[in-house]
Design a protein around this motif. Structure first.
Motif, PDB file in Angstrom:
ATOM      1  N   CYS A 361       0.834  -1.214   0.000  1.00 33.61           N
ATOM      2  CA  CYS A 361       0.000   0.000   0.000  1.00 33.61           C
ATOM      3  C   CYS A 361       0.862   1.255   0.000  1.00 33.61           C
ATOM      4  O   CYS A 361       0.532   2.246  -0.673  1.00 33.61           O
ATOM      5  N   SER A 362       1.958   1.226   0.755  1.00 30.36           N
ATOM      6  CA  SER A 362       2.880   2.374   0.747  1.00 30.36           C
ATOM      7  C   SER A 362       3.462   2.579  -0.643  1.00 30.36           C
ATOM      8  O   SER A 362       3.578   3.711  -1.126  1.00 30.36           O
ATOM      9  N   ALA A 363       3.818   1.464  -1.299  1.00 32.23           N
ATOM     10  CA  ALA A 363       4.363   1.549  -2.654  1.00 32.23           C
ATOM     11  C   ALA A 363       3.353   2.162  -3.610  1.00 32.23           C
ATOM     12  O   ALA A 363       3.678   3.050  -4.407  1.00 32.23           O
ATOM     13  N   PHE A 364       2.100   1.716  -3.527  1.00 33.29           N
ATOM     14  CA  PHE A 364       1.078   2.226  -4.446  1.00 33.29           C
ATOM     15  C   PHE A 364       0.762   3.702  -4.165  1.00 33.29           C
ATOM     16  O   PHE A 364       0.465   4.457  -5.088  1.00 33.29           O
ATOM     17  N   ALA A 365       0.820   4.073  -2.892  1.00 29.40           N
ATOM     18  CA  ALA A 365       0.593   5.484  -2.557  1.00 29.40           C
ATOM     19  C   ALA A 365       1.674   6.360  -3.183  1.00 29.40           C
ATOM     20  O   ALA A 365       1.391   7.443  -3.712  1.00 29.40           O
ATOM     21  N   ILE A 366       2.919   5.886  -3.144  1.00 31.07           N
ATOM     22  CA  ILE A 366       4.034   6.635  -3.741  1.00 31.07           C
ATOM     23  C   ILE A 366       3.906   6.664  -5.262  1.00 31.07           C
ATOM     24  O   ILE A 366       4.079   7.721  -5.894  1.00 31.07           O
ATOM     25  N   LEU A 367       3.605   5.511  -5.865  1.00 26.05           N
ATOM     26  CA  LEU A 367       3.452   5.453  -7.322  1.00 26.05           C
ATOM     27  C   LEU A 367       2.278   6.318  -7.775  1.00 26.05           C
ATOM     28  O   LEU A 367       2.355   7.007  -8.801  1.00 26.05           O
ATOM     29  N   LEU A 397       8.510   1.625  -6.628  1.00 26.19           N
ATOM     30  CA  LEU A 397       8.802   0.359  -7.302  1.00 26.19           C
ATOM     31  C   LEU A 397       9.620  -0.561  -6.399  1.00 26.19           C
ATOM     32  O   LEU A 397       9.405  -1.779  -6.364  1.00 26.19           O
ATOM     33  N   ALA A 398      10.560   0.014  -5.660  1.00 26.93           N
ATOM     34  CA  ALA A 398      11.398  -0.772  -4.757  1.00 26.93           C
ATOM     35  C   ALA A 398      10.571  -1.448  -3.666  1.00 26.93           C
ATOM     36  O   ALA A 398      10.904  -2.543  -3.201  1.00 26.93           O
ATOM     37  N   LEU A 399       9.474  -0.800  -3.268  1.00 27.81           N
ATOM     38  CA  LEU A 399       8.623  -1.337  -2.212  1.00 27.81           C
ATOM     39  C   LEU A 399       7.520  -2.250  -2.729  1.00 27.81           C
ATOM     40  O   LEU A 399       6.737  -2.790  -1.945  1.00 27.81           O
ATOM     41  N   PHE A 400       7.450  -2.425  -4.032  1.00 27.96           N
ATOM     42  CA  PHE A 400       6.295  -3.074  -4.645  1.00 27.96           C
ATOM     43  C   PHE A 400       6.567  -4.498  -5.136  1.00 27.96           C
ATOM     44  O   PHE A 400       5.879  -5.448  -4.742  1.00 27.96           O
ATOM     45  N   TYR A 499      -3.188  11.352 -14.611  1.00 33.41           N
ATOM     46  CA  TYR A 499      -4.182  11.442 -13.531  1.00 33.41           C
ATOM     47  C   TYR A 499      -4.964  10.132 -13.426  1.00 33.41           C
ATOM     48  O   TYR A 499      -5.177   9.597 -12.330  1.00 33.41           O
ATOM     49  N   ALA A 500      -5.384   9.583 -14.566  1.00 36.83           N
ATOM     50  CA  ALA A 500      -6.136   8.319 -14.568  1.00 36.83           C
ATOM     51  C   ALA A 500      -5.287   7.166 -14.034  1.00 36.83           C
ATOM     52  O   ALA A 500      -5.769   6.325 -13.248  1.00 36.83           O
ATOM     53  N   LEU A 501      -4.008   7.117 -14.426  1.00 34.26           N
ATOM     54  CA  LEU A 501      -3.129   6.045 -13.944  1.00 34.26           C
ATOM     55  C   LEU A 501      -2.892   6.154 -12.440  1.00 34.26           C
ATOM     56  O   LEU A 501      -2.727   5.136 -11.752  1.00 34.26           O
ATOM     57  N   GLY A 502      -2.880   7.361 -11.923  1.00 31.78           N
ATOM     58  CA  GLY A 502      -2.759   7.549 -10.481  1.00 31.78           C
ATOM     59  C   GLY A 502      -3.901   6.871  -9.736  1.00 31.78           C
ATOM     60  O   GLY A 502      -3.695   6.231  -8.691  1.00 31.78           O
ATOM     61  N   TRP A 503      -5.112   6.950 -10.282  1.00 23.95           N
ATOM     62  CA  TRP A 503      -6.260   6.313  -9.642  1.00 23.95           C
ATOM     63  C   TRP A 503      -6.231   4.795  -9.793  1.00 23.95           C
ATOM     64  O   TRP A 503      -6.803   4.074  -8.957  1.00 23.95           O
ATOM     65  N   VAL A 504      -5.571   4.282 -10.813  1.00 26.77           N
ATOM     66  CA  VAL A 504      -5.410   2.824 -10.933  1.00 26.77           C
ATOM     67  C   VAL A 504      -4.573   2.304  -9.764  1.00 26.77           C
ATOM     68  O   VAL A 504      -4.879   1.260  -9.173  1.00 26.77           O
ATOM     69  N   PHE A 505      -3.514   3.042  -9.401  1.00 26.54           N
ATOM     70  CA  PHE A 505      -2.713   2.647  -8.239  1.00 26.54           C
ATOM     71  C   PHE A 505      -3.543   2.693  -6.964  1.00 26.54           C
ATOM     72  O   PHE A 505      -3.393   1.841  -6.082  1.00 26.54           O
ATOM     73  N   MET A 506      -4.443   3.663  -6.845  1.00 29.91           N
ATOM     74  CA  MET A 506      -5.299   3.744  -5.669  1.00 29.91           C
ATOM     75  C   MET A 506      -6.247   2.545  -5.604  1.00 29.91           C
ATOM     76  O   MET A 506      -6.528   2.004  -4.528  1.00 29.91           O
TER      77      MET A 506
END
Length: 528
Positions: A361-367, A397-400, A499-506
């Motif tokens: 989750c931390s990785a996705f928040a950063i990405l 990426l390192a955390l993912f 912006y759309a890709l940011g929401w995919v990570f969320m």
């Protein structure tokens, strides 16, 4: 090979060959003579295979010129590799049963090396495409068997390190590919983008063969599921062609794309239904009944697809909209690989102490944050800001990669790991292909829409005759203005996509919580 269990002898390991390690008794723990050397051999093979997926991309114009074909024709060098690789990936589990993990890895690596040599020696596009198809097919089992072998030679408390090593090479190789490919093509010739694999592949195969000699493996004389194999080849092959060629052919405006889409849909529907009811399926889709594997794979597909789409669109944006050269675009994107390399030893050591879901989750928040920052970029953004966001993405990426692989493999039996790794890698690859095609389409379509809206705000006749032709000076001004509006439209479209890709990570954050701890891969019998 008989149906009975047996120890698989490696190529060249006859009675007169010196054994690097005595055969381990059944059920006993196998340890290679040098775990670091075995790790190096396995990691090098994966690095070579992943690198080859991107290193030739920047050489396509040169290949087209040297072989006397169009750029569109030369694109089949990439397409055939992708198609054959996608088909081979999910077959890993079946092949492991037939020949064993070690033998499959070594022969895949040797055949990949041979195919690379043939690619470098090819004198026509037809020959090059044929050898790239062979290269993609034999590359399929390399990553899944590497993951299984790495987990088998490390004790449970060190398996996080094993997964992190694989994660590092699979992250760094795609970044290094375009930079290395551009330098080799400019300094030497495009042939060397393939020929450099030869010494690497031979060293990796020889190292793993010597280190893994004596490793006991069970093989089975499994019946070939011909219907499953045929529908898989037809369905995945047609789908990959649709994804690779869709943008060039204007998607469903092309009869070719429509026909290939229908073939893909029908074949894959038959494949899924057949495999779920087949006693000995060519691809074990029942693995998705495992909660952690299903949740981990869906999370991996979502996040990796968004990441891969970013990885493709950023260099294109830098060159097309910002005016960067290929080398400078590569340099701007390269900082993404710095932190994964530096953090790998720490991830392997400390990550298992934490709940993997929180780490992911931390990785996705950063990405996601990196994508949202890109959504605020403008035409005047400088190199430093672009590189800084790439560096931030590298932290995510390192955390993912390592934690998500630990999650999806955590609740599987040791003999299922190679098949599961192949299936998850196949799903990830297919998802990335979808993401790249969709992202490219949206970027183009949104740019056209933004350009139209920008033109609507100009006085009538600014860009062309409204009532009378433009004067020569006005024509030059109109050309420059239209070029600027093009750049601005593509920048606005890039921001929309980011912006759309940011929401995919969320979204991926929500999915990963469907997995259930513990997330330590199970040990084979005899391992503690």
């Amino acid at each position: 090979m008989s149906a009975a269990a047996g120890t698989v002898a490696l190529p060249g390991a006859g009675s007169g060959a010196p054994a690097a390690a005595p055969p381990a008794p059944a059920g006993a723990e196998f340890v290679p003579p040098s775990v670091p050397m075995a790790t190096v051999g396995l990691a090098l093979a994966v690095f070579m295979q992943v690198l080859d997926g991107t290193i030739a991309n920047v050489s396509l114009p040169t290949i087209a010129g040297n072989l006397g074909v169009s750029t569109n024709q030369s694109a089949w060098v990439i397409t055939t590799f992708s198609v054959c690789n996608a088909i081979a990936l999910p077959l890993t589990g079946f092949l492991v049963k037939r020949v064993g993990q070690v033998r499959l890895f070594i022969w895949s690596t040797l055949l990949f090396t041979l195919a690379s040599l043939l690619c470098g020696l090819a004198q026509s596009l037809g020959a090059l495409v044929l050898f790239r198809a062979l290269q993609g097919a034999v590359a399929g089992p390399m990553i899944p068997t590497t993951q299984a072998l790495m987990l088998s030679i490390y004790p449970p408390h060190r398996r996080g390190f094993a997964l992190s090593m694989i994660a590092m090479v699979t992250v760094v190789a795609p970044i290094a590919g375009p930079l290395l490919g551009g330098w080799i093509t400019d300094s030497y010739s495009w042939q060397w983008t393939f020929l450099i694999n030869v010494p690497i592949g031979l060293f990796a195969a020889a190292t793993v063969s010597s280190q893994m000699r004596g490793k006991p493996e069970k093989t089975e004389s499994v019946r070939v599921d011909h219907i499953g194999l045929a529908t898989l080849v037809l369905g995945v092959g047609a789908l990959q062609v649709v994804l690779d060629k869709g943008n060039d052919e204007d998607w469903f405006q092309s009869p070719f794309i429509v026909i290939m889409s229908l073939i893909a849909a029908l074949s894959l529907a038959v494949f899924v239904i057949w495999e779920l009811h087949e006693r000995n399926p060519i691809v074990n889709l029942r693995l998705f009944a495992n909660r952690n594997f299903a949740a981990g794979t869906v999370t991996l597909v979502l996040a990796y697809s968004a990441f891969f789409a970013v990885n493709v669109i950023v260099p294109q944006w830098l060159q097309r909209t910002m005016g960067y050269t290929a080398i400078w675009a590569g340099l701007a994107a390269a900082p993404m690989g710095i932190l994964p390399v530096l953090m790998t030893p720490f991830m392997g050591k400390y990550a298992p102490r934490f709940n993997m879901r929180w780490m992911v989750c931390s990785a996705f928040a950063i990405l996601g944050a990196a994508s949202f920052i890109r959504a605020g970029f403008f035409l005047g953004v400088d190199f430093t800001h672009v590189a800084a966001v790439q560096l931030l993405q590298g932290l995510g990426l390192a955390l993912f990669i390592m934690p998500i692989n630990a999650i999806l493999l955590s609740d599987l039996k040791p003999q299922e790991i190679a098949a599961a790794s192949g299936l998850s890698t196949f799903s990830r690859t297919l998802g990335a292909s979808f993401a790249v095609s969709l992202t490219s389409l949206v970027w183009e379509r949104r740019a056209v829409l933004h350009h139209a809206h920008l033109v609507e705000g100009l006085p009538p006749g600014t860009l062309g005759p409204a009532a009378a032709p433009l004067a020569p000076g006005d024509t030059a001004f109109a050309f420059r203005l239209n070029h600027y509006l093009d750049q601005l439209a593509y920048q606005m479209s890039f921001n929309d996509v980011a912006y759309a890709l940011g929401w995919v990570f969320m979204l991926a954050i929500a999915v990963v919580w469907l997995a259930k701890p513990p997330f330590t891969p199970k040990a084979p019998p005899g391992k503690r």
